[in-house]
Design a protein around this motif. Structure first.
Motif, mmCIF file in Angstrom:
data_model
loop_
_atom_site.group_PDB
_atom_site.id
_atom_site.type_symbol
_atom_site.label_atom_id
_atom_site.label_comp_id
_atom_site.label_asym_id
_atom_site.label_seq_id
_atom_site.Cartn_x
_atom_site.Cartn_y
_atom_site.Cartn_z
ATOM 1 N N GLY A 27 37.160 37.261 45.014
ATOM 2 C CA GLY A 27 38.402 36.752 44.449
ATOM 3 C C GLY A 27 39.507 37.774 44.369
ATOM 4 O O GLY A 27 40.690 37.406 44.311
ATOM 5 N N HIS A 87 35.658 31.616 53.021
ATOM 6 C CA HIS A 87 36.057 31.084 51.724
ATOM 7 C C HIS A 87 37.464 31.573 51.360
ATOM 8 O O HIS A 87 38.277 30.805 50.824
ATOM 9 C CB HIS A 87 35.051 31.493 50.660
ATOM 10 N N ALA A 88 37.731 32.853 51.644
ATOM 11 C CA ALA A 88 39.064 33.381 51.368
ATOM 12 C C ALA A 88 40.115 32.690 52.221
ATOM 13 O O ALA A 88 41.230 32.420 51.760
ATOM 14 C CB ALA A 88 39.084 34.887 51.627
ATOM 15 N N MET A 116 44.620 39.318 55.220
ATOM 16 C CA MET A 116 43.594 39.744 54.268
ATOM 17 C C MET A 116 42.363 40.173 55.048
ATOM 18 O O MET A 116 41.879 39.424 55.896
ATOM 19 C CB MET A 116 43.225 38.612 53.309
ATOM 20 N N THR A 172 47.637 36.406 47.285
ATOM 21 C CA THR A 172 48.552 35.396 46.756
ATOM 22 C C THR A 172 49.741 36.053 46.062
ATOM 23 O O THR A 172 50.893 35.625 46.229
ATOM 24 C CB THR A 172 47.809 34.474 45.769
ATOM 25 N N ARG A 180 44.853 34.290 37.861
ATOM 26 C CA ARG A 180 45.339 33.467 38.978
ATOM 27 C C ARG A 180 46.646 32.739 38.636
ATOM 28 O O ARG A 180 47.345 32.271 39.525
ATOM 29 C CB ARG A 180 44.272 32.456 39.383
ATOM 30 N N ALA A 230 40.897 29.436 50.631
ATOM 31 C CA ALA A 230 41.594 29.595 49.356
ATOM 32 C C ALA A 230 43.052 29.986 49.552
ATOM 33 O O ALA A 230 43.913 29.626 48.739
ATOM 34 C CB ALA A 230 40.888 30.636 48.498
ATOM 35 N N VAL A 231 43.340 30.747 50.609
ATOM 36 C CA VAL A 231 44.719 31.183 50.895
ATOM 37 C C VAL A 231 45.039 30.776 52.333
ATOM 38 O O VAL A 231 44.980 31.596 53.261
ATOM 39 C CB VAL A 231 44.893 32.704 50.706
ATOM 40 N N VAL A 257 43.019 35.930 58.168
ATOM 41 C CA VAL A 257 41.890 36.616 57.532
ATOM 42 C C VAL A 257 41.077 37.363 58.582
ATOM 43 O O VAL A 257 40.646 36.786 59.588
ATOM 44 C CB VAL A 257 40.997 35.620 56.764
ATOM 45 N N ILE A 262 41.876 37.364 47.159
ATOM 46 C CA ILE A 262 42.657 36.133 46.998
ATOM 47 C C ILE A 262 43.776 36.354 45.990
ATOM 48 O O ILE A 262 44.931 35.967 46.221
ATOM 49 C CB ILE A 262 41.733 34.985 46.572
#
Length: 296
Positions: free
Chosen positions: A40, A68-69, A59, A47, A278, A72-73, A78, A43
């Motif tokens: 996280g 997953h990242a 990232m 963000t 967040r 999420a973004v 990535v 992330i």
């Protein structure tokens, strides 16, 4: 002379004007962060970089958590980094992958949520010693081994921003945490003398010291900012501002203010503690507008 970080102070050092600019003009932030245990962090930092106005985001994160990242973004490109033992990335292969990307980035963040230990120290040293002219933000685990690589930091001539809390600063300086907490400004000055970087000494009050000795001071924010992931957001805001072309010390001052005032606003809305890291980035665009327009 110490500069108190307020909205009025920051109006005297305005951020680069994004009006009419393309995303390329606002720069690409490269966030090298997270681990298998703490994905996280990438992330949160990524963000925050976008909320601070970076035009593009990359990232770089351990391969097992990269999908997953990416979900999420979805705004980010990535980059999967090969995993070693204990949640570390394989620093030798990672350096080969990342060095060309640091050359193309407008600003680079290393360390948020990365596993502590020699692999992170080695990767940080390799990237600092690389050919990139971009400014760097060093956070969390990337700060620990800097005493052994002070020359690489100094060679960047003030284009490095450190964002340590008291424990990270103590490990960087090789002293006890109690000594840092007793006089955080003195600790920041020692780190500046050793490394020639801009140092953001985080705490209940935040001190920023520049390589030339100039000092900035911020008193705000509130207790709610002492929560998991909050430091990742601060580092992300600063790298986003650097990507836009903000000077390192000014990016640090703006970043500290935006982070702290985001915490203050959330505290007014939902209570002084209990808001989540967040939630901080979403307050940043409005705060930048309000500072520029004199609304705060």
């Amino acid at each position: 002379m110490t500069k108190n970080i307020t909205a009025e102070t920051l109006r005297g050092v305005p951020l680069p004007d994004p009006a009419g600019g393309s995303k390329e003009a606002r720069g690409s932030a490269l966030v090298i962060a997270g681990s298998v245990e703490v994905p996280g962090a990438a992330i949160l930092a990524g963000t925050a970089a976008l909320r601070a106005g970076a035009g593009k985001l990359q990232m770089s994160i351990a391969a097992g958590t990269a999908p997953h990242a990416a979900l999420a973004v979805p705004e980010a490109l990535v980059v999967r980094l090969p995993e070693g033992e204990g949640g570390h990335v394989d620093h030798r292969v990672a350096a080969e992958v990342l060095l060309p990307r640091t050359e193309r980035a407008a600003a680079v963040l290393i360390g948020a949520g990365m596993a502590s230990g020699e692999p992170t120290k080695a990767l940080t040293a390799a990237l600092l010693s690389g050919p990139s002219e971009a400014p760097f933000v060093l956070d969390a685990a990337s700060i620990d081994g800097l005493r052994d690589h002070a020359d690489a930091v100094r060679a960047r001539a003030g284009r490095v921003v450190l964002t340590p809390h008291a424990g990270e600063m103590a490990r960087c300086l090789g002293c006890e945490r109690d000594a840092v907490e007793a006089d955080p400004l003195a600790a920041a000055r020692r780190a500046v003398e050793m490394l020639g970087a801009v140092v953001v000494m985080k705490g209940a009050e935040t001190w920023i010291v520049e390589p030339g000795g100039e000092v900035w001071h911020y008193r705000g924010g509130g207790a709610g900012l002492a929560t998991s992931g909050s430091g990742d957001v601060l580092a992300g805001i600063i790298v986003g501002l650097l990507a836009r072309g903000t000077k390192p010390a000014e990016a640090a001052a703006w970043g500290v203010f935006l982070h702290g005032e985001a915490g203050r606003r959330l505290g007014e809305g939902c209570g002084p503690i209990g808001f989540l890291a967040r939630e901080l980035p979403g307050e940043v665009p409005g705060l930048m507008r309000d500072v520029a327009e004199g609304a705060i």
